[in-house]
Design a protein around this motif. Structure first.
Motif, PDB file in Angstrom:
ATOM      1  N   GLU A  19      -4.378   4.864  -6.319  1.00 46.13           N
ATOM      2  CA  GLU A  19      -5.311   5.189  -5.251  1.00 46.13           C
ATOM      3  C   GLU A  19      -5.621   6.617  -5.468  1.00 46.13           C
ATOM      4  OE1 GLU A  19      -4.135   3.421  -1.146  1.00 46.13           O
ATOM      5  OE2 GLU A  19      -2.799   5.158  -1.438  1.00 46.13           O
ATOM      6  N   ASP A  67       0.826  -1.171   0.035  1.00 44.34           N
ATOM      7  CA  ASP A  67      -0.064   0.115   0.188  1.00 44.34           C
ATOM      8  C   ASP A  67       0.718   1.335  -0.110  1.00 44.34           C
ATOM      9  OD1 ASP A  67      -2.202   1.644   0.063  1.00 44.34           O
ATOM     10  OD2 ASP A  67      -3.111   0.802   2.124  1.00 44.34           O
ATOM     11  N   ASP A  68       0.344   2.465  -0.565  1.00 45.92           N
ATOM     12  CA  ASP A  68       1.035   3.724  -0.235  1.00 45.92           C
ATOM     13  C   ASP A  68       2.524   3.677  -1.073  1.00 45.92           C
ATOM     14  OD1 ASP A  68      -1.400   4.368   0.993  1.00 45.92           O
ATOM     15  OD2 ASP A  68      -0.249   4.355   2.885  1.00 45.92           O
TER      16      ASP A  68
HETATM   17 MG    MG Z   1      -2.975   3.466   0.339  1.00 48.61          MG
END
Ligand code: MG
Ligand code: C2E
Ligand code: MG
Ligand code: MG
Length: 279
Positions: free
Chosen positions: A233, A176-177
């Motif tokens: 995202e 993620d990220d």
């Molecule tokens: Mg994220």
């Protein structure tokens, strides 16, 4: 004079520090009580195929609403829950909720659950995940676990062993990220990820900043060459989506195509969709 003024400054900082500590303590107290009082809930945000815009899966996002504080952002309370250890029972609760809800959907969508590094380091995560899957009846291949790079830096040997055990259960792993931490290429090769999620800060700069466009393009090319699926995202505009499509992005998540919605609301709309398809 200078000495007196100095003392004044010290006192000012001390008072401010004291106030912050007090506020932290109160937040921690409210958080501890919140689980028992049922103040937490789960919302779900759709992820879409970049080209067809079909929904591919949902990310489970924790929500906290306290009578006095109102809605508190997970960005504000998760770090506190991590420091005081509450993230362990809370993370377990979240995993159970997300899997229970996903098992009740009329279509076998994948559900993605965020995990804290603390859950990885303590609490026998693979056994917990196996237990929750058995208990809820959700097939392992419908569960995706999202982790951030911090985990890989702190204890990479331990993290690797846990990730391999999770993969052996049949669940998928997403980073993620991506782009906000160290973003080391060696992590991507070394750890058994299935998916990369490009952080929203890069996506939101697509229209403004040639540097961000170059980074997004490079992450997509690199992810694909390592056989990873790549999700963007924070997609908020058609321009961002068009850029991502041109650069072969697999999947998008963002307010343009869908906001996080409470579990009950999502269930109703999924049932309606199935009903309409059968009618
Ligand atoms: Mg994220
Ligand atoms: P994340 O895992 O990167 O989740 C995506 C965040 O981006 C969510 O914020 C989502 O609401 C937001 N978002 C999605 N699309 C857009 C968009 O188009 N524009 C903008 N501006 N934002 C968008 P949220 O729900 O506030 O969660 C923030 C972070 O809190 C999450 O980031 C995750 O790191 C953490 N978090 C949330 N739930 C959990 C949980 O159950 N466990 C753990 N450990 N962390 C969680
Ligand atoms: Mg996430
Ligand atoms: Mg994020």
């Amino acid at each position: 004079r200078a000495k007196e003024a100095g003392r004044g400054v010290t006192c000012f900082f001390e008072a401010e520090m004291e106030e912050r500590l007090l506020e932290r303590g109160l937040l921690e107290q409210d958080l501890r009580a919140a689980l028992a009082k049922g103040e937490f809930s789960v919302s779900f945000q759709p992820l879409h195929n970049c080209g067809t815009r079909d929904v591919t899966s949902f990310e489970a996002l924790l929500r906290w609403e306290n009578p006095e504080r109102g809605k508190v952002s997970p960005a504000d309370f998760i770090p506190v829950a991590e420091e005081c250890g509450l993230i362990l029972p809370l993370g377990r609760w979240m995993l159970e909720q997300a899997c229970t809800v996903a098992a009740s959907w009329p279509h076998p969508y994948t559900v993605a659950v965020n995990l804290s590094p603390v859950q990885f380091q303590r609490g026998n995560l693979p056994a917990q995940v196996a237990e929750v899957l058995a208990q809820t009846g959700l097939p392992a291949n419908q569960l995706e676990l999202e982790v951030t790079e911090g985990l890989l830096i702190e204890d990479s040997e331990g993290a690797l062993a846990t990730m391999r055990a999770l993969k052996a259960l049949g669940v998928r792993l997403a980073l993620d990220d991506f782009g906000t931490g160290y973003s080391s290429l060696s992590y991507l090769r070394r750890f058994p990820f299935d998916k990369l999620k490009i952080d929203k800060s890069f996506i939101q700069a697509i229209e403004l900043d040639a540097g961000a466009r170059a980074i997004v393009d490079a992450i997509l090319a690199m992810g694909h060459s390592l056989n990873l699926r790549v999700t963007a995202e924070g997609v908020e505009t058609e321009e961002q989506l068009a850029f991502l499509l041109r650069h072969d992005c697999d999947e998008v998540q963002g307010f343009l195509l869908g906001r996080p919605v409470p579990a009950e609301q999502l269930c109703r709309s999924l049932r309606k969709k199935v009903g309409a398809a059968m009618a």
